[in-house]
Motif scaffolding. Structure first.
Motif, PDB file in Angstrom:
ATOM      1  N   GLU A  12       0.817  -1.210   0.000  1.00 20.95           N
ATOM      2  CA  GLU A  12       0.000   0.000   0.000  1.00 20.95           C
ATOM      3  C   GLU A  12       0.850   1.259   0.000  1.00 20.95           C
ATOM      4  O   GLU A  12       0.565   2.220   0.704  1.00 20.95           O
ATOM      5  CB  GLU A  12      -0.966  -0.008   1.188  1.00 20.95           C
ATOM      6  N   GLN A 229      -7.535 -11.750   7.176  1.00 22.02           N
ATOM      7  CA  GLN A 229      -6.817 -11.494   5.926  1.00 22.02           C
ATOM      8  C   GLN A 229      -5.392 -12.023   5.979  1.00 22.02           C
ATOM      9  O   GLN A 229      -4.668 -11.936   4.997  1.00 22.02           O
ATOM     10  CB  GLN A 229      -6.801  -9.993   5.635  1.00 22.02           C
ATOM     11  N   PHE A 260     -11.605  -6.187   3.805  1.00 27.49           N
ATOM     12  CA  PHE A 260     -11.471  -4.807   3.341  1.00 27.49           C
ATOM     13  C   PHE A 260     -10.424  -4.012   4.112  1.00 27.49           C
ATOM     14  O   PHE A 260     -10.466  -2.799   4.143  1.00 27.49           O
ATOM     15  CB  PHE A 260     -12.827  -4.087   3.365  1.00 27.49           C
ATOM     16  N   GLY A 261      -9.504  -4.711   4.764  1.00 31.30           N
ATOM     17  CA  GLY A 261      -8.452  -4.023   5.508  1.00 31.30           C
ATOM     18  C   GLY A 261      -8.628  -4.100   7.006  1.00 31.30           C
ATOM     19  O   GLY A 261      -7.707  -3.818   7.762  1.00 31.30           O
ATOM     20  N   PHE A 264      -6.473  -7.629   9.432  1.00 30.91           N
ATOM     21  CA  PHE A 264      -5.071  -8.020   9.299  1.00 30.91           C
ATOM     22  C   PHE A 264      -4.485  -8.547  10.602  1.00 30.91           C
ATOM     23  O   PHE A 264      -3.498  -9.262  10.603  1.00 30.91           O
ATOM     24  CB  PHE A 264      -4.217  -6.853   8.801  1.00 30.91           C
ATOM     25  N   ALA A 366      -7.051   0.159   8.263  1.00 30.43           N
ATOM     26  CA  ALA A 366      -7.013   0.158   6.799  1.00 30.43           C
ATOM     27  C   ALA A 366      -8.397  -0.161   6.256  1.00 30.43           C
ATOM     28  O   ALA A 366      -9.125  -0.968   6.824  1.00 30.43           O
ATOM     29  CB  ALA A 366      -6.006  -0.867   6.306  1.00 30.43           C
ATOM     30  N   PHE A 367      -8.755   0.491   5.186  1.00 23.39           N
ATOM     31  CA  PHE A 367     -10.014   0.200   4.520  1.00 23.39           C
ATOM     32  C   PHE A 367      -9.808   0.442   3.028  1.00 23.39           C
ATOM     33  O   PHE A 367      -9.564   1.561   2.608  1.00 23.39           O
ATOM     34  CB  PHE A 367     -11.119   1.099   5.072  1.00 23.39           C
ATOM     35  N   ARG A 368      -9.883  -0.588   2.268  1.00 27.16           N
ATOM     36  CA  ARG A 368      -9.804  -0.581   0.797  1.00 27.16           C
ATOM     37  C   ARG A 368      -9.221   0.724   0.231  1.00 27.16           C
ATOM     38  O   ARG A 368      -9.903   1.723   0.152  1.00 27.16           O
ATOM     39  CB  ARG A 368     -11.198  -0.847   0.211  1.00 27.16           C
ATOM     40  N   PRO A 370      -6.800   2.687   1.596  1.00 36.31           N
ATOM     41  CA  PRO A 370      -6.857   3.701   2.643  1.00 36.31           C
ATOM     42  C   PRO A 370      -6.073   4.959   2.263  1.00 36.31           C
ATOM     43  O   PRO A 370      -4.971   4.881   1.756  1.00 36.31           O
ATOM     44  CB  PRO A 370      -6.224   3.005   3.855  1.00 36.31           C
ATOM     45  N   GLY A 523      -4.484  -8.407   1.033  1.00 37.18           N
ATOM     46  CA  GLY A 523      -4.756  -6.978   1.114  1.00 37.18           C
ATOM     47  C   GLY A 523      -3.755  -6.258   0.249  1.00 37.18           C
ATOM     48  O   GLY A 523      -2.890  -6.886  -0.374  1.00 37.18           O
ATOM     49  N   GLY A 524      -3.882  -4.954   0.220  1.00 38.70           N
ATOM     50  CA  GLY A 524      -2.969  -4.161  -0.587  1.00 38.70           C
ATOM     51  C   GLY A 524      -3.050  -4.532  -2.063  1.00 38.70           C
ATOM     52  O   GLY A 524      -2.115  -4.285  -2.821  1.00 38.70           O
ATOM     53  N   GLU A 715      -8.325  -3.032  -4.830  1.00 42.00           N
ATOM     54  CA  GLU A 715      -8.628  -1.698  -4.332  1.00 42.00           C
ATOM     55  C   GLU A 715      -8.882  -0.630  -5.401  1.00 42.00           C
ATOM     56  O   GLU A 715      -9.677   0.277  -5.183  1.00 42.00           O
ATOM     57  CB  GLU A 715      -7.502  -1.247  -3.385  1.00 42.00           C
TER      58      GLU A 715
HETATM   59 MO1  MOS Z   1      -6.639  -3.658   2.299  1.00 38.17          MO
HETATM   60  S1  MOS Z   1      -7.116  -1.914   3.042  1.00 38.17           S
HETATM   61  O1  MOS Z   1      -5.070  -3.823   2.038  1.00 38.17           O
HETATM   62  O2  MOS Z   1      -7.497  -4.969   2.756  1.00 38.17           O
END
Ligand code: MOS
Length: 764
Positions: A12, A229, A260-261, A264, A366-368, A370, A523-524, A715
């Motif tokens: 990210e 995640q 969605f973040g 983690f 974090a949210f999709r 971020p 994620g990311g 994302e």
């Molecule tokens: Mo995301 S905000 O890396 O699930």
């Protein structure tokens, strides 16, 4: 052969240098021109039937014999001191197996107990007590029997208010600074300067599956089913908190209903469940309900942003200045709102100053995409205003200031086809062929555009194994999670393609630390770009072994053999045998191929890009705003599965629409209490709210990213949706709305030039 390499790992937009161990030799890169048979084609999800029939086992579906239910009592106050707490009545309720508060939490036997159970609660939803009971309803009854007296303390929830208070300096984090060029000089050179301020609201993840874990012990081995995640993150957290080696912990996340973040980490529910299970010698389940989820697991940060952009009369941008406040809650992180301002445009003079402000709300998480979702709204709205001031087509302005190299590092991009994406989107939405504004009685339709940039190049560490059994069946083993994106399906395609075996012969096993195959967090936007190449490498290794076996069995040089569509071919094109025949004659055995994600090529910036075009319809009598069409065009490198690509984009765009139009955490400014922590009052998009979405892609060749040429798509689709809608709305009503979400009341008030009703509830 094992090799140690040093590599820059990106997540990210944050980089770190790491040593990583890789195996095997680099493979020749795939591209859309490689003539692939299985990759790049639409394949329905391999687990689709299991999901729709309910046979897919999510954490919420795990019920074990003798299982104990854990429930948290949570603070109704945003800030308070517990002056008295009496759990005796709750403890006496039949079926209750234990009640824990800050007074006795240490007996649960994990490291951070005093951080979870506190005497001073600092946000609404903070943990006050835990009940363990033989069933859920007893646990709920017991919660009501815990007597707590609070001394309410003054909560601070509004970052703008806090910035003005002398006494609250310790709540301010930063500034986080970024600067290039000479900002003053840049503005001095400008003929036109636009200055705008924007506000964005806190948004709640609202994953379909709430956070939860089920923990049980098999002797001194811990098994945890959890909605996460990152199974490995959870495992290391448990190891640390419980003081046991990682090898004695198995973390499983077979099916998962979104993150969605927000998923983690292990979360206190997981650690507490594991500790309680050890204490009681029984399985313990802690699954949050929707209100807990929305009060206590984090959110996209609320922001306040000031953007100043200068440009020459011909449209060339000379300077960008962004200042931002980020409401990080109790102790969240300062998401990088500055990403788009730094990276979107070829502009020599840029400054970004970000402040985090700590408040009596749950820590943001974090949210999709971020930061970029929030920052792109401000930047791309301001750029649209700039186009108006310059009397230029906003799309032309974007193309004029297009960055052909990364403006931050001056590196080349591994690939960038945003220009093509803009042009494709413009065509599809009729940007040039149709009128930009159409009036129809009280209704006005108009179009807007915004660009988006993100990360998602992935990288090591990611390891996989591919096993080919004696009956020709293939098992792909990794530990990454499929959080709902279709990872299983895409990995099966990659393995089948590389092996030359049918897609239907491949089974993917994932989401389980017992494989000990280090895999990235989901994620990311990095899962496929990290994991896919490892799976391809493992399949390649397995294929090599199959060819070696064929070579020895049939006494043909290995170099002269290939596998296609389940058969082994000689170099003259004749069939030697089918893979099934080859293996069937060899008795019981299996081939195991191993693969590691190779490091990213040095010197290239790997970014994903999107062009978002919205057509909205505003009802000027009610202020209702409807998105009739949204064309979302992506440069995410090569697309492995157009079907799962489409569902990712649709999901991201719908989430972006929710953010633009309806979603927002409402907080009472006085008490700091969240007014809408449920799905009745917090409005996520419903099917009937959503117009026509056109997800599509341009597919640049990318020989520099990884052996698949893929970049992420998780994302990017949510970035740029809000500003595309904002810009369309501006076009329609002639007024710029600078605060999300665009509720009917705000739109109506803007049209009429009146102030919305004052209320004590704020979007925070
Ligand atoms: Mo995301 S905000 O890396 O699930």
């Amino acid at each position: 052969m094992v090799k140690v390499v040093k590599t820059r790992v990106e997540f990210e937009g944050r980089f770190r240098d790491e040593y990583t161990v890789v195996e095997g030799e680099p493979l020749e890169g795939w591209s859309p021109k490689s003539g692939l048979k299985i990759v790049g084609r639409p394949h329905p999800r391999v687990d689709g039937a299991a999901k729709v029939t309910g046979s897919a086992k999510y954490t919420h579906d795990v019920y074990l014999p003798g299982m104990v239910y854990g429930k948290f009592l949570r603070s109704p106050y945003a800030h308070a001191k517990i002056t008295h707490i009496d759990a005796s009545e709750a403890e006496g309720l039949p079926g209750v197996l234990g009640v824990y508060t800050y007074k006795n939490a240490a007996t649960l036997g994990f490291g951070g107990a005093e951080k979870v159970f506190k005497q001073e609660v600092t946000y609404q939803g903070d943990v006050v007590a835990l009940v363990l009971a033989q069933d859920e309803s007893v646990a709920e009854d017991a919660l009501e029997l815990i007597r707590v007296e609070y001394e309410p303390l003054r909560p601070l929830v509004d970052p703008e208010e806090i910035m003005g208070l002398d006494s609250s300096k310790d709540r301010i984090v930063g500034p986080k600074l970024y600067e290039r060029g000479d900002l003053e000089k840049g503005f001095a050179e400008a003929d036109v300067i636009v200055e705008e301020s924007f506000k964005t609201q806190a948004a709640l993840h609202n994953c379909m599956e709430t956070h939860g874990s089920v923990a049980h012990w098999e002797g001194d081995n811990l098994v945890v089913h959890t909605s996460t995640q990152s199974v490995f993150n959870v495992r290391s957290a448990l190891s640390e908190e419980l003081g046991i080696p990682q090898s004695k912990i198995r973390v499983v996340s077979e099916f998962m209903g979104g993150g969605f973040g927000s998923k983690f980490g292990a979360g206190e529910y997981t650690v507490v469940a594991a500790a309680a299970a050890r204490l009681l010698g029984r399985p313990v389940r802690i699954v949050l309900d929707r209100v807990e989820e929305n009060l206590a697991t984090g959110n996209r940060s609320q922001t306040v942003q000031w953007v100043k952009i200068g440009a020459k009369r011909d449209g060339r941008i000379t300077a960008i200045h962004l200042k931002g406040l980020v409401n990080v809650g109790e102790d969240g992180w300062v998401a990088d709102l500055g990403g788009p301002a730094k990276m979107m445009y070829h502009c020599p003079n840029v400054k970004v100053e970000l402040y985090g402000v700590k408040t009596n709300l749950v820590s943001s998480t974090a949210f999709r995409a971020p930061g970029y979702v929030e920052g792109d709204f401000a930047l791309e709205s301001a750029v649209d205003e700039l186009a108006r001031r310059l009397n230029m087509d906003p799309l032309e302005l974007r193309l004029l200031n297009y960055a052909t190299r990364d403006p931050v590092t001056n590196s080349e991009y591994s690939s960038k086809a945003l220009r093509e994406a803009y042009l494709k989107g413009a065509e599809l939405i009729g940007w040039r062929s149709e009128p930009r504004v159409v009036r129809d009685g009280a209704k006005i339709r108009a179009k807007g555009v915004a660009g988006a940039i993100w990360w998602g190049g992935g990288g090591p560490p990611a390891y996989a194994e591919v096993k080919v059994n004696a009956d020709g069946g293939v098992t792909v083993l990794t530990a990454t999670q499929d959080i709902g994106t279709g990872t299983r399906t895409a990995l099966a395609q990659i393995a089948a393609e590389e092996l030359g075996l049918p897609f239907s012969s491949v089974r993917v096993v994932l989401g389980d630390t017992i494989t000990e195959l280090r895999s990235p967090g989901s994620g990311g936007s990095q899962t496929l770009a990290s994991m896919g190449p490892a799976v391809r490498a493992a399949a390649h290794d397995a294929k090599n072994q199959l060819l070696e076996i064929a070579s020895q069995v049939y006494d043909v040089a290995k170099e002269r053999l290939t596998i296609r569509e389940g058969s082994i071919f000689r170099s003259d094109g004749s069939v030697l045998c089918s893979v099934g025949e080859l293996l069937g004659n060899l008795g019981d055995f299996s081939v195991t191929g191993r693969g590691a994600r190779e490091p990213n090529q040095e010197g290239y910036m790997v970014n994903t890009f999107a062009a978002q075009f919205a057509e909205v319809e505003v009802d000027t009598e009610t202020g209702t705003l409807r998105v009739l069409r949204l064309v979302s065009v992506h440069d995410s490198g090569m697309v492995v599965n157009p079907l799962t690509f489409t569902s990712q984009v649709e999901g991201g765009v719908i989430m972006g629409m929710g953010y633009a139009l309806w979603e927002g955490r409402l907080v009472d400014g006085e008490s700091g209490v969240v007014i809408n922590p449920n799905l009745n009052d917090y409005l996520v998009a419903r099917c009937s709210d959503v117009g026509e979405i056109t997800p599509t892609y341009v597919e640049p060749e990318d020989p520099h990213t990884n052996s698949l040429g893929v970049k992420g798509i998780g994302e990017p689709p949510i970035i740029g949706v809000a500003p595309a809608i904002a810009n369309a709305l501006r076009e329609a009503i002639g007024v710029r709305l600078r605060e999300l979400p665009f509720t009917p009341e705000r739109v109506y008030s803007a049209i009429k030039g009146i102030n919305p009703r004052p209320t004590t509830a704020k979007y925070l």
